[in-house]
Write a protein that holds these residues in place. Sequence first.
Motif, PDB file in Angstrom:
ATOM      1  N   ASN A  79      -2.134  10.998  -6.344  1.00  0.00           N
ATOM      2  CA  ASN A  79      -1.609  12.247  -5.129  1.00  0.00           C
ATOM      3  C   ASN A  79      -2.794  12.060  -4.028  1.00  0.00           C
ATOM      4  N   ILE A  97      -2.875   4.966   1.081  1.00  0.00           N
ATOM      5  CA  ILE A  97      -4.079   3.839   1.583  1.00  0.00           C
ATOM      6  C   ILE A  97      -3.261   3.692   2.131  1.00  0.00           C
ATOM      7  N   GLU A 127       1.319  -1.599  -0.087  1.00  0.00           N
ATOM      8  CA  GLU A 127       0.200   0.211   0.215  1.00  0.00           C
ATOM      9  C   GLU A 127       0.380   1.092  -0.270  1.00  0.00           C
ATOM     10  N   LEU A 133      -8.302  -0.825  -6.704  1.00  0.00           N
ATOM     11  CA  LEU A 133      -8.416   0.695  -7.071  1.00  0.00           C
ATOM     12  C   LEU A 133      -8.090   0.943  -8.668  1.00  0.00           C
ATOM     13  N   TYR A 139      -5.588  -2.007   0.950  1.00  0.00           N
ATOM     14  CA  TYR A 139      -5.227  -3.041   0.403  1.00  0.00           C
ATOM     15  C   TYR A 139      -6.063  -3.706  -0.374  1.00  0.00           C
ATOM     16  N   ALA A 166      -4.744  -2.102 -10.835  1.00  0.00           N
ATOM     17  CA  ALA A 166      -3.837  -2.113  -9.542  1.00  0.00           C
ATOM     18  C   ALA A 166      -5.325  -3.230  -8.565  1.00  0.00           C
ATOM     19  N   VAL A 167      -4.584  -4.318  -8.905  1.00  0.00           N
ATOM     20  CA  VAL A 167      -5.661  -5.559  -8.692  1.00  0.00           C
ATOM     21  C   VAL A 167      -4.700  -5.986  -6.907  1.00  0.00           C
ATOM     22  N   PRO A 168      -5.573  -6.038  -6.008  1.00  0.00           N
ATOM     23  CA  PRO A 168      -4.268  -7.513  -4.619  1.00  0.00           C
ATOM     24  C   PRO A 168      -5.000  -8.866  -5.379  1.00  0.00           C
ATOM     25  N   ALA A 209       1.949   7.645  -5.924  1.00  0.00           N
ATOM     26  CA  ALA A 209       0.884   9.018  -6.728  1.00  0.00           C
ATOM     27  C   ALA A 209       1.888   9.555  -6.256  1.00  0.00           C
ATOM     28  N   LYS A 210       2.031   9.935  -5.267  1.00  0.00           N
ATOM     29  CA  LYS A 210       2.956  11.049  -4.865  1.00  0.00           C
ATOM     30  C   LYS A 210       3.765  12.571  -5.942  1.00  0.00           C
ATOM     31  N   MET A 266       2.207   1.992  -2.984  1.00  0.00           N
ATOM     32  CA  MET A 266       1.396   2.810  -4.562  1.00  0.00           C
ATOM     33  C   MET A 266       0.953   4.308  -3.781  1.00  0.00           C
ATOM     34  N   ASN A 267       0.824   4.634  -2.244  1.00  0.00           N
ATOM     35  CA  ASN A 267       1.256   6.366  -1.667  1.00  0.00           C
ATOM     36  C   ASN A 267       2.133   6.704  -2.224  1.00  0.00           C
ATOM     37  N   LEU A 302      -0.683   4.952 -12.354  1.00  0.00           N
ATOM     38  CA  LEU A 302      -1.100   3.501 -12.334  1.00  0.00           C
ATOM     39  C   LEU A 302      -2.194   2.724 -12.073  1.00  0.00           C
TER      40      LEU A 302
END
Lengths: 392, 89
Positions: B73, B42, A23, B68, B45, A39-41, A30-31, A26-27, A36
């Motif tokens: 951001n 997040i 996770e 997702l 997940y 996205a599949v867990p 994104a930051k 992913m953060n 992305l």
Amino acid sequence: MLLKFIRFFRGYVDFYASGKFPERFMNITAKYGINLWNAVPVDNGISASMYVCDYRKIRFAAQKARVKTNVVRRHGMPFIINRYKSRVGLAAGAVVGIILLLILSNFIWSIRILGANHISDTYLYSVLAENGVSVGAYKNNIDVESIERTISIKVKQIGWMSINITGNIIDVEIKEKTDKPHIDSSTKPCNIKAKCDGVITKVKASSGSIKVLKGSGVTKGDLLVSGITETKLDTIQYVRANAEVFADVFDKRKYSVPKKSEYYSLKEDKTDRKRLKFLWLELPCSLSFENYEDSVGCTESQNLFVNDVVLPVGINTLTTQKIAKEKCNISKSEVEKIICNDYMLYEVFNKQNSTTIKRDVVIKESNDSFDCTVDYVFNENIAESVDFDVTE
Amino acid sequence: MQKNKKNNTSDSYMPVKFDMGGMPLIEMFGNRRITIEGSTGILLYESENIKINTNRMVISLCGRGLSLRCISNSCVEIEGFVTGINFLS
């Protein structure tokens, strides 16, 4: 659709990130504005997709989040290019092919002539070539309207023509002129006179008074049908006489055939010279240096033909055949054949409107030649209109 | 007076503003798609549970086949069959 297209051209990878904090991974991505998707867990991680250029930058994010990334699948153009990187020739060939196609699309590949029934195609091709319309001509230099006008004026038999440029092919559509029938529009009175000696066999008069009878002999210039007629009131009327007067006409032709003659005959020796043709270029593709003292030649052109379209690629073959002088003695039977050919040609081309009633062939042999006499009797129209003034 | 009038008219054309105080904006399309603006990260997940951190609270989404769809951001889009939303503070 557009997004798929963009992704394909930029190239993307499906990857699997497994580790302690997927996770967080992913953060961080994104930051930093890394895109992305999908996205599949999955067990102990995530599976997602990312652009190739972004994937190269995520090592720090993976380290921070303590995950390991593994590429599952690669997609897009950069990978295809990379796969064929070693085959430079393939890419070079494709580039050269595209360039050639772009260049060649500016030139005329073939010309088709449609609707020319009585005008020779070869003549039309030569006239078109004189005006700049030929295979290999630059398409943008062709001024269609001006060429149409020029050719229509030059070639009298053309009633209407249209030059249509479709891609690299020129279609020349032609409508030929129909000859005007000859109409006698003169109103002057005239007589019908004999244009040669003969014995009358038939008279067909539509106007005028007939002056000869069937079976009577006439000489050249004799009056056959008069343009002066009498009315019921015993007055004279001047008309334009119109009649067909058929008569048996005597004709005589003499031929002389030498006993010994020389002529050129074709020999078996021949040479083919082939030339590869591409648009306006011609390259020799056969080596033959034989030259004959006397020869005749003919050219044969063969073009590549695909889907009813003549391509500008082909082979021109120039065949040269040896000829040699030969002497021969002509016998009487051969003379008969020669004479027979001659009088047949004479009758077909010079007396096409006459009927042959009689033909006598007499062959006399002299020291060095055969003298032949052909006596004909033709049945033909001997009528000839001769205008006259009323003051006469 | 005229000045006041002018001010009144200009205020009437101004869009209505709400002070959210850092609260997240949640947009839902039924229970199949949820967009959360103002996310800060997040936290969890999984396909049955997703936890999104915001400035004031943690939003916990429960459901089936959650994934997702898009992540940036400050915005997250979740797709799947949502059965429950919990706000944890």
